[in-house]
Every structure is written in C-alpha cells, then in structure tokens.
Design a protein around this motif. Sequence first.
Motif, PDB file in Angstrom:
ATOM      1  N   CYS A   1       0.814  -1.221   0.000  1.00  0.00           N
ATOM      2  CA  CYS A   1       0.000   0.000   0.000  1.00  0.00           C
ATOM      3  C   CYS A   1       0.846   1.270   0.000  1.00  0.00           C
ATOM      4  N   SER A   2       2.008   1.223   0.637  1.00  0.00           N
ATOM      5  CA  SER A   2       2.838   2.427   0.694  1.00  0.00           C
ATOM      6  C   SER A   2       3.290   2.869  -0.699  1.00  0.00           C
TER       7      SER A   2
ATOM      8  N   CYS B   1       1.274   2.576  -3.380  1.00  0.00           N
ATOM      9  CA  CYS B   1       0.041   2.710  -4.176  1.00  0.00           C
ATOM     10  C   CYS B   1      -0.389   4.174  -4.270  1.00  0.00           C
TER      11      CYS B   1
ATOM     12  N   PHE C   1      -3.061   5.242  -1.562  1.00  0.00           N
ATOM     13  CA  PHE C   1      -2.723   5.218  -0.136  1.00  0.00           C
ATOM     14  C   PHE C   1      -2.435   6.612   0.386  1.00  0.00           C
TER      15      PHE C   1
ATOM     16  N   CYS D   1      -7.060   5.047   2.817  1.00  0.00           N
ATOM     17  CA  CYS D   1      -7.044   4.755   1.387  1.00  0.00           C
ATOM     18  C   CYS D   1      -8.196   5.479   0.704  1.00  0.00           C
TER      19      CYS D   1
ATOM     20  N   ILE E   1      -5.580   1.358   7.101  1.00  0.00           N
ATOM     21  CA  ILE E   1      -4.829   0.575   6.116  1.00  0.00           C
ATOM     22  C   ILE E   1      -3.360   0.533   6.518  1.00  0.00           C
TER      23      ILE E   1
ATOM     24  N   PRO F   1       0.561   0.289   5.826  1.00  0.00           N
ATOM     25  CA  PRO F   1       1.420   0.626   4.691  1.00  0.00           C
ATOM     26  C   PRO F   1       2.057  -0.613   4.057  1.00  0.00           C
TER      27      PRO F   1
ATOM     28  N   TYR G   1      -4.631  -2.110  -6.064  1.00  0.00           N
ATOM     29  CA  TYR G   1      -3.262  -1.560  -6.078  1.00  0.00           C
ATOM     30  C   TYR G   1      -2.948  -0.917  -7.427  1.00  0.00           C
TER      31      TYR G   1
END
Length: 106
Positions: A68-69, A71, A74, A87, A94, A96, A103
């Motif tokens: 996620c970090s 994305c 994010f 998010c 969420i 990271p 994504y």
Amino acid sequence: MDIEEHSGGNAVKTIIPLSRRTLLRRGTIVLGSIALIPIAIHSLSGKAGSATKGMLHYQDSPKDGHSCSGCSSFRPPTAPDAETGTCKVLEGPISPHGWCMAYSPR
C-alpha cells in the motif's frame, strides 16, 4: 400476447402472433437493460473509500513486492506515531505494508 375474450360466460384466449421486428426490439431493450444494471449499481457505490476490505481481498502483508505504501490511493498516517494510514478506495485503517486488488503503482 394473449387476449381474453368473454363470450357467453366462457373465457376464450386468442393468441396474437408477434412479428420478428417486435421480438427483436423487445429483446434489445431487455438485454440493454440487463447490461446497464452493473453500471448503475457501481455508480451508486462509487463513493471514495466505500469499498470493503473483503471486496478487494485486502491483506496486511505485501504481495509480489507491492504494498500500500507504493500505491497511488494510499494516504500515509498524519500523526507521526500512527501505524496505519487511509485509502481513497478502501474504508478503515490501512497498513502501509498491506495490499489489495485496487493496487495502482505511483
């Protein structure tokens, strides 16, 4: 199409044949309506951050090196001591280090 006629107390059904053109028109309308249902449902639930983690198979660990970090959806935590962010697509906290089907690399 059935039409009921009453003659002397007895109901008689008369069947009126439909033309090919009428059947094609009605079929096109029905199929077009069916095709538009998912679009209408998706637009109703298209609010940012409205998808659940289960819908997009969210997991708290990276997948194939993606997390996620990295994305574009994010949002990092605002507090320096916070461990989770938010998010644009998913609701709730969420990680990271997490990953989901939405994504999208930055």
